[in-house]
Design a protein around this motif. Structure first.
Motif, PDB file in Angstrom:
ATOM      1  N   ALA A 188     -10.259  35.419  30.757  1.00  0.00           N
ATOM      2  CA  ALA A 188     -10.944  35.864  32.134  1.00  0.00           C
ATOM      3  C   ALA A 188     -10.923  37.515  31.952  1.00  0.00           C
ATOM      4  O   ALA A 188     -10.598  38.119  30.934  1.00  0.00           O
ATOM      5  N   SER A 246     -10.653  41.116  32.783  1.00  0.00           N
ATOM      6  CA  SER A 246      -9.619  41.956  33.178  1.00  0.00           C
ATOM      7  C   SER A 246      -9.698  43.249  34.086  1.00  0.00           C
ATOM      8  O   SER A 246      -8.791  43.824  34.521  1.00  0.00           O
ATOM      9  N   ALA A 298      -9.550  36.576  44.326  1.00  0.00           N
ATOM     10  CA  ALA A 298     -10.054  35.665  43.215  1.00  0.00           C
ATOM     11  C   ALA A 298     -10.858  34.454  43.352  1.00  0.00           C
ATOM     12  O   ALA A 298     -10.468  33.684  44.483  1.00  0.00           O
ATOM     13  N   PRO A 329     -11.415  30.747  41.696  1.00  0.00           N
ATOM     14  CA  PRO A 329     -11.083  29.731  40.707  1.00  0.00           C
ATOM     15  C   PRO A 329     -12.543  29.223  40.342  1.00  0.00           C
ATOM     16  O   PRO A 329     -13.450  28.968  40.875  1.00  0.00           O
ATOM     17  N   GLU A 333     -17.278  41.458  29.866  1.00  0.00           N
ATOM     18  CA  GLU A 333     -16.843  41.399  30.893  1.00  0.00           C
ATOM     19  C   GLU A 333     -18.014  42.207  32.065  1.00  0.00           C
ATOM     20  O   GLU A 333     -18.547  42.987  31.737  1.00  0.00           O
ATOM     21  N   ILE A 388     -16.548  31.950  34.254  1.00  0.00           N
ATOM     22  CA  ILE A 388     -16.080  32.312  32.948  1.00  0.00           C
ATOM     23  C   ILE A 388     -17.033  31.397  31.743  1.00  0.00           C
ATOM     24  O   ILE A 388     -16.627  30.057  31.879  1.00  0.00           O
ATOM     25  N   GLU A 423     -15.915  39.492  36.512  1.00  0.00           N
ATOM     26  CA  GLU A 423     -14.730  40.112  37.423  1.00  0.00           C
ATOM     27  C   GLU A 423     -14.420  38.967  38.756  1.00  0.00           C
ATOM     28  O   GLU A 423     -15.558  38.676  39.440  1.00  0.00           O
ATOM     29  N   THR A 475     -11.298  33.444  38.036  1.00  0.00           N
ATOM     30  CA  THR A 475     -10.061  32.997  37.161  1.00  0.00           C
ATOM     31  C   THR A 475      -9.964  31.315  36.761  1.00  0.00           C
ATOM     32  O   THR A 475     -10.888  30.694  37.431  1.00  0.00           O
ATOM     33  N   THR A 476      -9.206  31.016  35.979  1.00  0.00           N
ATOM     34  CA  THR A 476      -8.971  29.669  35.582  1.00  0.00           C
ATOM     35  C   THR A 476      -7.588  29.307  35.211  1.00  0.00           C
ATOM     36  O   THR A 476      -7.025  30.006  34.868  1.00  0.00           O
TER      37      THR A 476
END
Length: 645
Positions: free
Chosen positions: A191, A193, A209, A211, A540, A607, A629, A632-633
């Motif tokens: 993911a 940073s 965030a 998912p 990113e 992602i 950015e 998330t996973t």
């Protein structure tokens, strides 16, 4: 001279130079008095040859730097300093040896200098680009300790001293390997940073965030529902030779899974059931830019579907073109065994061609399968009708395809239309692993043959009704795919490059092959920027970024780099700008020594995997992510049996 040839010759010159200096050190012997004339001539000849070879290697390093710093970085910053130290040490040793004094120091310096030169050569194969500080330090320290061990042995300093140097050298090498192993056990970098953004794009911070599971197609998305169920299972396939081979598939009697042909505007819903594929399966929609949660990558967007389990994918058919689907769980084996199929999205008004064939090209059981089977396949089309062949390379290496008997044009590549392309004859189209091309032609009065460079026997012949489909040695049309030149798609067609705006982020991907630990096991891995999955820093981005991506291939393997969820616009190859129609690709076939510049518009949050589609290379480390950015996973690449290649 090509970059690949320079890389090879530079390495050979470095090896020859270090080897000749090492031979000079061993040839010096240990005389009590001045060496004989014959000894002097032998040592001087070896040293002179080594110096010339190293000078040639240095000159080629300078030339390589002109081709791109990616090809020469560690050679300049690590290799040249070690070589210079080695030359100074060995040169001083030869002077003292010729004078017949300080023989022990002279021979130690000669051999120690050769060790430094060997370390300089190894820098390319162990340190890589960008230079790795720890690996560089280990190489330099190993050369120093080997020199100390040589001094102890030549000077007969006793077993304890020699054992001390040997022990330190062993500890250093084991420690270096241990550090590499520990690096492989570190937390994955999949993911974003927020620390690697470039240019005008900077993290905003504070945003909640998201998912990957939230980035899916809603159940109530518009469009007429087109529902399909695919069952992954083992089955037997009968080839044209009557040989029966075991395959894995998504249903049907052929090698490829069912062809999914949908219409623009439909809502596609595919339910995947795993009957008996022990490693698990997923469905990845290769080249089709689905929402991230539908991408089907085990360990990134979902867990692998185990035997007896089910997973449903949903996406809108809003991008007409030629695509394919395949498992993205242990794909290096799964795709090879047959877990793939075609996805064709037809325009809302229908296709313009009278005959429209989807032709995935694959090898199974030593035979080349085109579409449903191997061997000769025949189809008919009336003279004057338009025919479209949707060709997909499902193999892990490049293929070349052509049409014999009629001019053809390349109407689309990787699901995107090519404007202004003229019909060509006696040309082949090269397709990297995973790539597609739509070939369109007008049916002549005689038969037309589609052929690949994989097999002379597996061909597709299209002819008007009643016209003989002649093949074999006495065929009217001799096989030509091997002989004809390749069509350069970067110069094919015409049209203005779209205005994407200024670049707001940049990324460099340097492809190489280096000894690394992958999944806890040592191997000669395929690396990006000196690292292997899952420790390659992601590209990113933030939504809306325009990203300039440079890919440089330092190795001797071809790497078809495939980014998920996006297409990239080709800007240049080896510094030569693309001059044809805008070429949008999802799989970029980067040959050894090539440098490609690409533009990517970050318009599909998630992602996303970015990997070599020679799936054996992906399994050996050449995988990374394009990470937005804030996304998330919770899925893990090494949990629940997940293997995301």
């Amino acid at each position: 001279m090509t970059t690949t040839a320079l890389l090879l010759l530079q390495s050979l010159a470095g090896i020859a130079g270090a080897g000749l200096w090492l031979a000079a050190g061993f040839s010096a012997g240990s005389p009590a008095a001045r060496p004989s004339r014959r000894e002097r001539m032998t040592v001087l000849a070896l040293a002179a040859g080594g110096t010339v070879a190293l000078a040639a290697a240095a000159a080629m390093t300078i030339v390589l730097a002109g081709h791109g710093w990616w090809f020469a970085g560690e050679k300049v910053t690590v290799g040249l300093p070690l070589t210079l130290v080695g030359l100074v040490a060995s040169g001083a040793g030869i002077v003292w040896w010729l004078r017949g004094g300080r023989v022990l120091l002279a021979r130690t310096l000669m051999l120690g200098g050769a060790y430094a030169m060997i370390a300089a050569v190894l820098a390319t194969w162990l340190v890589g680009y960008p230079p790795q500080p720890v690996a560089t330090a280990v190489l330099a320290a190993a050369a120093a300790l080997a020199t100390g061990l040589t001094w102890a042995l030549l000077g007969q300093r006793g077993r304890r001293v020699a054992a001390g140097f040997a022990g330190l050298l062993a500890v250093l090498l084991v420690g270096g390997a241990g550090w590499s192993w520990l690096s492989d056990t570190a937390a994955p970098t999949i993911a974003a940073s927020g620390l690697h953004l470039h240019g005008a794009s900077v993290p905003t911070g504070g945003a909640p965030a998201v998912p990957v599971t939230a980035l899916r197609t809603p159940d109530d998305a518009p469009g007429e529902l087109h529902a399909v169920e695919l069952t992954a299972a083992r089955h037997l396939v009968t080839l044209s030779s009557s040989e029966r081979v075991e395959a894995w598939g998504f249903g049907g009697d052929g090698v490829a899974g069912p062809e999914l042909r949908v219409t623009e505007g439909e809502l596609v819903e595919v339910s995947l059931v795993n009957r008996d594929i022990d490693d698990g399966v997923t469905l990845h929609w290769h080249g089709y830019d689905v929402p991230n949660g539908e991408d089907g990558v085990a360990g990134v967007t979902q867990d692998a579907v185990a035997p007896g389990e089910r997973f449903t994918y949903r996406f809108s058919a809003d991008e007409p073109g030629t695509y394919w689907y395949h498992t993205h769980q242990a794909a290096s084996e799964g795709v090879r065994r047959g877990l793939y199929g075609m996805l064709v999205v037809e325009p809302e008004g229908g296709v313009a061609e009278s005959l429209d064939l989807a032709l995935p090209v694959h090898r199974l059981g030593g035979e080349t399968v085109i579409g449903a089977t191997d061997g000769l396949q025949s189809f008919t089309a009336e003279e004057g009708e338009s025919v479209r062949l949707r060709v997909v390379n499902t193999e892990q290496t490049p293929i070349r395809v052509t049409l014999a008997g009629a001019p053809f044009r390349v109407a689309a590549v990787d699901g995107r239309d090519l404007a202004g392309g003229e019909a060509v004859e006696h040309r082949s189209v090269r397709l990297g692993a995973g790539a597609r091309a739509d070939l369109v032609f007008t049916m002549p009065a005689e038969a037309v043959r589609f052929e690949t460079d994989l097999s002379a026997a597996s061909v597709v012949v299209i002819a008007p009704p009643g016209v003989e489909t002649d093949t074999g040695e006495d065929a009217r049309l001799p096989r030509e795919v091997i002989e004809v030149p390749e069509l350069d798609l970067l110069a094919y067609g015409d049209g203005a490059r779209p205005e994407l705006g200024p670049f707001t982020a940049e990324a460099e991907l340097v492809l190489d092959r280096l000894p690394r630990f992958v999944g806890g096991a040592p191997g000669y891995a395929y690396a990006v920027n000196g690292a292997v999955f899952p420790h390659i820093a992601p590209i990113e981005v933030r939504e809306g970024d325009v990203v300039k991506i440079t890919i440089a291939n330092r190795g001797f393997d071809m790497h078809p780099m495939h980014v998920h969820g996006h297409h990239v616009l080709v800007l240049s190859r080896d510094g030569v700008a693309a001059t044809g129609a805008p070429l949008w690709l999802d799989t970029v076939d980067v040959r050894p020594g090539e440098v490609w510049e690409l533009a990517l518009v970050a318009d599909n949050p998630g992602i996303w995997m970015d990997h070599c589609h020679d799936l054996s290379h992906a399994a050996a480390g050449m995988m990374m992510t394009l990470a937005y950015e804030g996304v998330t996973t919770a899925f893990e690449h090494d949990a629940h049996g997940n293997r995301p290649e």
